[in-house]
Design a protein around this motif. Sequence first.
Motif, PDB file in Angstrom:
ATOM      1  N   UNK A 189     -15.491  46.765 -95.910  1.00  0.00           N
ATOM      2  CA  UNK A 189     -16.663  45.984 -96.487  1.00  0.00           C
ATOM      3  C   UNK A 189     -16.825  46.034 -98.068  1.00  0.00           C
ATOM      4  N   UNK A 230     -13.949  44.576-100.110  1.00  0.00           N
ATOM      5  CA  UNK A 230     -13.930  43.117 -99.992  1.00  0.00           C
ATOM      6  C   UNK A 230     -14.940  42.390-100.814  1.00  0.00           C
ATOM      7  N   UNK A 259      -9.409  42.370-101.453  1.00  0.00           N
ATOM      8  CA  UNK A 259      -9.668  41.772-100.122  1.00  0.00           C
ATOM      9  C   UNK A 259      -8.400  41.697 -99.233  1.00  0.00           C
ATOM     10  N   UNK A 260      -7.056  42.116-100.031  1.00  0.00           N
ATOM     11  CA  UNK A 260      -6.071  42.190 -99.136  1.00  0.00           C
ATOM     12  C   UNK A 260      -5.920  43.556 -98.525  1.00  0.00           C
ATOM     13  N   UNK A 278      -7.668  44.230 -95.638  1.00  0.00           N
ATOM     14  CA  UNK A 278      -8.804  44.805 -95.034  1.00  0.00           C
ATOM     15  C   UNK A 278      -8.653  45.470 -93.487  1.00  0.00           C
ATOM     16  N   UNK A 279      -7.516  45.112 -93.005  1.00  0.00           N
ATOM     17  CA  UNK A 279      -7.363  45.898 -91.649  1.00  0.00           C
ATOM     18  C   UNK A 279      -6.963  47.284 -91.827  1.00  0.00           C
ATOM     19  N   UNK A 290     -10.273  49.144 -92.880  1.00  0.00           N
ATOM     20  CA  UNK A 290     -11.255  49.164 -91.802  1.00  0.00           C
ATOM     21  C   UNK A 290     -10.763  50.485 -90.977  1.00  0.00           C
TER      22      UNK A 290
END
Lengths: 305, 368
Positions: A258, A261, A266-267, A269-270, A273
């Motif tokens: 988070x 982002x 923001x690229x 993020x999976x 995470x």
Amino acid sequence: MSDAFFVVLMAMIGGAIRVSTPFLFVALGETLTEKSGRINLGLEGNLVLGAMVAYATSYSTGNPWAGVLAAGVAGTVLSAGHGWICKLPKVNDIAVGIAFMNLGTGLAFFFGKPFIQPTAPRLDAIALGGWSSNPQVRQALMVNPLFFVGLGLAVFLWWMLKNTRWGLVVRMTGDSAASARAMGVSVDLVRLLATASGGFLAGIGGAFLSLYYPGSWNESLSSGQGLMAVALVIFARWNPLRCVWAALLFGATGALGPALQSIGISKGYYFFNAAPYILTLIIMILSARSKAASREAPGELSIVK
Amino acid sequence: MTMTTISRRGLLKAGVAAAAASALPFSAARAAGDITIGALYVGPRDDFGWNQSHAAAMDILRGVPGVTVVEEENVPETDSVAKSMESMINLDGANLILATSFGYYNPFVLDTAAKYPDVQLRHCAPLWNPETDPKNAGSYFSYLNQAHYVNGVAAGLSSASGKLGFVAAKPVQTVLSNCNSFLLGARSVNPNATVQVIFTGEWSMPVREAEATNALIDAGCDVIGCHVDSPKVVIETAEARGAKTCGHNADQRSLAPNGFITGAESKWSTTYKIYAEALMKGEEVPNLIAGGYHNDMVMNTPFGAGATPEAIAAATAAIEGLKAGKPIYVGPLKDNKGNLVIEGAMDNYAPELEKMNYLLDGVMGSTT
């Protein structure tokens, strides 16, 4: 860019403090249990049941600290069941642990239905960031007292296991049951007490989830945090002080997704995470290769034997 | 292995037949036109989100004379949904099954519909294909992005900074459309408004939703909107930090007494009443019901304390505009990578919008 770096850094420090506490409590509980020679995989069940009981108690009594205590008691009862069943002959503690994980979550879901809607009084935080004018720093330093309890407990457990007679008995039971019996120690009783105390701590970890952060009860609240915390024990090599670092690191990397982002990265993020899990795997692989790691494992654990 | 041919379900059925025979005088006393409607939810029915929005509509149906409602919660999108549907049909005598979760459709709703041609099954997502799928199956869905547009209008006039945040689950069309509509609503009243989006990657993951909300507020956002399964954590975390909030799926006003502005809700009761009426009259139950503000299928939560008077006035006007068919997407609009994605004014139900896979210029975030 230095601004962005600061934002991410503060988010990770804040995340480490906010997210790590349940991991810390469960990992400390599991360390105590495993030091006595048993593995209790059921602590995810304690975490979820503790979260539900804490929320329900806080809602009914209006006192969140009563909720924390009730969560600990619920965790103790659940883990005492594990400890009692495991003393029966030919019982596998890992299989029983998985059964207790499902029992704990099942009980929590069943009895937790009426508490999804209401809002219970929550634990307060201590504001330690008053010296800073930066709102982010102040936010990151809103710390729940349970975090400090966890830190103190880690030091206490480390000292107790190393320096006291009780600590010696627990370690001996975990390393060689035969020696413990020769000394006249009741192996089953020590393991029962260690497992039940571990369950108490894991229950309190659950109370933190429902009463502080994220601070509400629903069925997806834990999302497997109890299981990860059990893995952290191997990662921390059965040392309560290393559990603190493991939990903090896990919390900090969890905040990474988070936070990145929010500053516009923001690229992927999976991938971010998944960072805590990737990190755990890497450190597990590295630490499993060292000879010291296998020396530090309690000799009576069913995965070591 | 002849034992295996007697299924548990078959045994239950036999038992029910016997029970029904013995209870015949009572069942005959049931008035003609009485109907039973069964609903299946993927999670708890009081989750402050998607499931609650359906459960609230079922509660309205429960008050209609002649309608019996049966419900089952926490039904996973596996074979168990087929078993639950069969049990509602065989044991409860359901005339209509409402399958409310996306993954229930293929193969479970399709197979059950083929097996029980006298029972109506309706699924909540635009998946029913009139050419290939059973005639007793069907779809219903709402254009919730219209209500998110109204959220945006109210948020744009309730924000001091013009920086709005959006906690999103996954970058799929419905989520992207809600996020883009939220931006366009805000821009319609404040051309400089921006929306920063954080994807959690999961439909329900409370700790990460709380982290995302904190990160957005740390980045300067003072109003937080969202599209996750159960927005309770997002709303409560933002309220505790003093930020304002816009809801999603269900009424969350009670969770944020200071900062709640308004929320986007589907009005499933409209659809369910149409179904119940058709069944009671013995008429055909429509296969496809879809819509938004123009046919009373979406609504906004009553305004909370976070909404300014200007916001309430503008949002109320926006609702009237949507009812009259005023378009949300008016080109030329670029996505946030600079490509022209919408040229002219789009009808609010235009099929092109169903293919949305981009975030508009003004939304900070990435779909990958």
